[in-house]
Design a protein around this motif. Structure first.
Motif, PDB file in Angstrom:
ATOM      1  N   VAL A  52       0.830  -1.398   0.346  1.00  0.00           N
ATOM      2  CA  VAL A  52      -0.033   0.174  -0.082  1.00  0.00           C
ATOM      3  C   VAL A  52       0.792   1.561   0.171  1.00  0.00           C
ATOM      4  O   VAL A  52       0.568   2.246  -1.109  1.00  0.00           O
ATOM      5  N   ARG A  53       1.510   1.012   1.202  1.00  0.00           N
ATOM      6  CA  ARG A  53       2.829   2.598   0.827  1.00  0.00           C
ATOM      7  C   ARG A  53       3.845   2.086  -0.253  1.00  0.00           C
ATOM      8  O   ARG A  53       3.736   3.456  -0.951  1.00  0.00           O
ATOM      9  N   HIS A  54       4.208   1.330  -0.987  1.00  0.00           N
ATOM     10  CA  HIS A  54       5.244   1.451  -1.946  1.00  0.00           C
ATOM     11  C   HIS A  54       4.112   2.180  -3.653  1.00  0.00           C
ATOM     12  O   HIS A  54       4.319   3.096  -3.973  1.00  0.00           O
ATOM     13  N   PHE A  55       2.798   2.042  -4.077  1.00  0.00           N
ATOM     14  CA  PHE A  55       2.099   1.670  -4.651  1.00  0.00           C
ATOM     15  C   PHE A  55       1.424   3.466  -3.706  1.00  0.00           C
ATOM     16  O   PHE A  55       1.357   4.262  -5.067  1.00  0.00           O
ATOM     17  N   ALA A  56       1.535   3.764  -2.886  1.00  0.00           N
ATOM     18  CA  ALA A  56       0.894   4.892  -2.617  1.00  0.00           C
ATOM     19  C   ALA A  56       2.243   6.089  -3.746  1.00  0.00           C
ATOM     20  O   ALA A  56       1.467   7.301  -3.758  1.00  0.00           O
ATOM     21  N   ALA A  57       2.990   5.823  -3.340  1.00  0.00           N
ATOM     22  CA  ALA A  57       4.330   6.761  -3.941  1.00  0.00           C
ATOM     23  C   ALA A  57       4.990   6.456  -5.190  1.00  0.00           C
ATOM     24  O   ALA A  57       4.939   7.745  -5.296  1.00  0.00           O
ATOM     25  N   ASN A  58       5.002   4.922  -5.264  1.00  0.00           N
ATOM     26  CA  ASN A  58       5.113   5.208  -6.947  1.00  0.00           C
ATOM     27  C   ASN A  58       5.071   4.780  -7.938  1.00  0.00           C
ATOM     28  O   ASN A  58       4.082   4.934  -9.093  1.00  0.00           O
ATOM     29  N   ASP A  59       3.063   4.364  -7.700  1.00  0.00           N
ATOM     30  CA  ASP A  59       1.861   3.737  -8.604  1.00  0.00           C
ATOM     31  C   ASP A  59       2.139   2.936  -9.632  1.00  0.00           C
ATOM     32  O   ASP A  59       2.490   3.440 -10.546  1.00  0.00           O
ATOM     33  N   GLU A  60       3.559   2.172  -9.232  1.00  0.00           N
ATOM     34  CA  GLU A  60       4.277   1.192 -10.206  1.00  0.00           C
ATOM     35  C   GLU A  60       3.082   0.083 -10.735  1.00  0.00           C
ATOM     36  O   GLU A  60       2.395  -0.332 -10.063  1.00  0.00           O
ATOM     37  N   THR A  61       3.641  -0.542 -11.500  1.00  0.00           N
ATOM     38  CA  THR A  61       2.835  -1.523 -12.186  1.00  0.00           C
ATOM     39  C   THR A  61       4.597  -2.062 -13.714  1.00  0.00           C
ATOM     40  O   THR A  61       5.355  -1.533 -13.577  1.00  0.00           O
ATOM     41  N   TYR A  62       3.264  -3.852 -13.528  1.00  0.00           N
ATOM     42  CA  TYR A  62       4.597  -4.379 -14.056  1.00  0.00           C
ATOM     43  C   TYR A  62       4.332  -4.962 -14.816  1.00  0.00           C
ATOM     44  O   TYR A  62       3.385  -5.686 -15.404  1.00  0.00           O
ATOM     45  N   GLN A  63       5.052  -5.294 -15.674  1.00  0.00           N
ATOM     46  CA  GLN A  63       5.111  -6.043 -17.504  1.00  0.00           C
ATOM     47  C   GLN A  63       6.491  -6.656 -17.934  1.00  0.00           C
ATOM     48  O   GLN A  63       6.987  -6.671 -17.061  1.00  0.00           O
ATOM     49  N   ASP A  64       6.309  -7.848 -19.118  1.00  0.00           N
ATOM     50  CA  ASP A  64       7.019  -8.115 -19.480  1.00  0.00           C
ATOM     51  C   ASP A  64       8.131  -9.398 -18.737  1.00  0.00           C
ATOM     52  O   ASP A  64       8.554  -9.649 -18.294  1.00  0.00           O
ATOM     53  N   ALA A  65       6.714  -9.921 -17.989  1.00  0.00           N
ATOM     54  CA  ALA A  65       7.149 -10.914 -17.265  1.00  0.00           C
ATOM     55  C   ALA A  65       8.290 -12.504 -17.778  1.00  0.00           C
ATOM     56  O   ALA A  65       7.258 -12.688 -18.790  1.00  0.00           O
ATOM     57  N   LEU A  66       9.625 -12.465 -17.478  1.00  0.00           N
ATOM     58  CA  LEU A  66      10.119 -13.340 -17.963  1.00  0.00           C
ATOM     59  C   LEU A  66      10.428 -14.166 -16.341  1.00  0.00           C
ATOM     60  O   LEU A  66      10.810 -14.187 -15.734  1.00  0.00           O
ATOM     61  N   VAL A  67       9.656 -16.035 -16.708  1.00  0.00           N
ATOM     62  CA  VAL A  67       9.570 -16.009 -14.948  1.00  0.00           C
ATOM     63  C   VAL A  67      10.704 -17.661 -15.546  1.00  0.00           C
ATOM     64  O   VAL A  67      10.447 -18.617 -16.333  1.00  0.00           O
ATOM     65  N   MET A  68      11.435 -17.605 -14.302  1.00  0.00           N
ATOM     66  CA  MET A  68      12.185 -18.596 -14.441  1.00  0.00           C
ATOM     67  C   MET A  68      12.505 -19.300 -12.972  1.00  0.00           C
ATOM     68  O   MET A  68      11.780 -18.803 -12.139  1.00  0.00           O
TER      69      MET A  68
END
Length: 115
Positions: A52-68
Protein backbone atom coordinates in the motif's frame (compact mmCIF):
# COMPACT_ATOMS: atom_id res chain seq x y z
CA UNK A 1 5.81 -29.47 -8.46
CA UNK A 2 3.89 -26.20 -8.33
CA UNK A 3 2.78 -24.56 -11.56
CA UNK A 4 5.25 -21.70 -11.17
CA UNK A 5 4.19 -19.92 -14.37
CA UNK A 6 0.57 -19.65 -13.17
CA UNK A 7 1.60 -18.60 -9.66
CA UNK A 8 3.98 -15.94 -11.00
CA UNK A 9 1.41 -14.44 -13.34
CA UNK A 10 -1.29 -14.51 -10.64
CA UNK A 11 1.02 -12.57 -8.30
CA UNK A 12 1.78 -9.97 -10.98
CA UNK A 13 -1.93 -9.62 -11.83
CA UNK A 14 -2.79 -9.17 -8.14
CA UNK A 15 -0.07 -6.53 -7.73
CA UNK A 16 -1.15 -4.61 -10.83
CA UNK A 17 -4.81 -4.75 -9.71
CA UNK A 18 -3.86 -3.81 -6.12
CA UNK A 19 -5.80 -6.92 -5.11
CA UNK A 20 -4.24 -7.66 -1.74
CA UNK A 21 -6.81 -10.33 -0.90
CA UNK A 22 -5.80 -12.32 -4.00
CA UNK A 23 -2.13 -11.83 -3.13
CA UNK A 24 -2.69 -12.88 0.49
CA UNK A 25 -4.34 -16.09 -0.74
CA UNK A 26 -1.07 -17.04 -2.48
CA UNK A 27 1.26 -16.45 0.49
CA UNK A 28 1.97 -18.21 3.76
CA UNK A 29 0.62 -16.33 6.79
CA UNK A 30 4.23 -15.74 7.94
CA UNK A 31 5.61 -14.86 4.48
CA UNK A 32 9.09 -13.31 4.63
CA UNK A 33 9.43 -9.98 2.81
CA UNK A 34 12.32 -7.87 1.62
CA UNK A 35 12.97 -5.24 -1.04
CA UNK A 36 9.52 -3.73 -0.50
CA UNK A 37 10.18 -0.68 1.63
CA UNK A 38 12.98 -0.60 4.18
CA UNK A 39 14.41 -3.73 5.78
CA UNK A 40 12.61 -7.03 6.00
CA UNK A 41 9.40 -8.16 7.64
CA UNK A 42 7.05 -11.12 8.02
CA UNK A 43 3.35 -11.74 7.59
CA UNK A 44 0.39 -11.03 5.34
CA UNK A 45 -0.50 -7.77 7.08
CA UNK A 46 3.06 -6.47 6.67
CA UNK A 47 2.90 -7.46 3.01
CA UNK A 48 -0.30 -5.48 2.50
CA UNK A 49 0.98 -2.45 4.41
CA UNK A 50 4.28 -2.37 2.52
CA UNK A 51 2.63 -2.61 -0.89
CA UNK A 52 0.00 0.00 0.00
CA UNK A 53 2.79 2.46 0.91
CA UNK A 54 4.88 1.49 -2.12
CA UNK A 55 2.03 1.92 -4.59
CA UNK A 56 0.88 5.18 -2.98
CA UNK A 57 4.38 6.60 -3.46
CA UNK A 58 5.20 5.13 -6.88
CA UNK A 59 1.97 4.01 -8.62
CA UNK A 60 4.05 1.14 -10.01
CA UNK A 61 2.87 -1.52 -12.48
CA UNK A 62 4.67 -4.57 -13.85
CA UNK A 63 4.94 -5.91 -17.39
CA UNK A 64 7.15 -8.09 -19.59
CA UNK A 65 7.37 -10.98 -17.13
CA UNK A 66 10.00 -13.60 -17.81
CA UNK A 67 9.45 -16.47 -15.36
CA UNK A 68 12.34 -18.76 -14.45
CA UNK A 69 12.33 -21.51 -11.83
CA UNK A 70 14.40 -24.35 -10.49
CA UNK A 71 13.36 -27.89 -11.58
CA UNK A 72 11.34 -28.71 -8.45
CA UNK A 73 9.56 -25.33 -8.63
CA UNK A 74 10.57 -24.14 -5.16
CA UNK A 75 12.36 -20.98 -6.28
CA UNK A 76 10.94 -18.64 -8.91
CA UNK A 77 12.65 -15.56 -10.35
CA UNK A 78 10.53 -13.17 -12.40
CA UNK A 79 12.27 -10.54 -14.51
CA UNK A 80 9.90 -7.58 -14.84
CA UNK A 81 9.74 -4.12 -16.29
CA UNK A 82 8.46 -1.82 -13.56
CA UNK A 83 6.75 1.39 -14.67
CA UNK A 84 6.24 3.99 -11.97
CA UNK A 85 4.82 7.48 -11.64
CA UNK A 86 6.12 9.04 -8.42
CA UNK A 87 5.57 12.74 -7.73
CA UNK A 88 8.92 13.66 -9.32
CA UNK A 89 8.24 12.06 -12.73
CA UNK A 90 7.97 8.65 -14.30
CA UNK A 91 10.37 5.73 -14.69
CA UNK A 92 10.75 2.38 -16.35
CA UNK A 93 13.29 -0.03 -14.87
CA UNK A 94 14.07 -3.69 -14.58
CA UNK A 95 13.27 -5.52 -11.37
CA UNK A 96 13.56 -9.11 -10.24
CA UNK A 97 10.82 -10.58 -8.06
CA UNK A 98 12.00 -13.66 -6.19
CA UNK A 99 9.42 -16.08 -4.85
CA UNK A 100 10.20 -19.09 -2.67
CA UNK A 101 7.46 -21.72 -2.55
CA UNK A 102 6.56 -24.59 -0.32
CA UNK A 103 3.76 -26.86 -1.58
CA UNK A 104 2.67 -24.12 -4.01
CA UNK A 105 2.41 -21.45 -1.29
CA UNK A 106 4.74 -18.43 -1.29
CA UNK A 107 6.95 -18.39 1.82
CA UNK A 108 9.30 -15.60 0.73
CA UNK A 109 8.85 -12.60 -1.56
CA UNK A 110 11.73 -10.26 -2.40
CA UNK A 111 12.21 -7.48 -4.96
CA UNK A 112 15.63 -6.66 -6.38
CA UNK A 113 16.36 -3.57 -8.44
CA UNK A 114 19.50 -2.87 -10.44
CA UNK A 115 21.40 0.32 -9.77
Amino acid sequence: MANTENIAHAVIEALNARDFAALAAKVNEDVALSGIGEGSDNGREALRERFVRHFAANDETYQDALVMSDPPGNTVAIRLTAHGNPAGGSYSKEKILLLELEDGVITRMAFFTGS
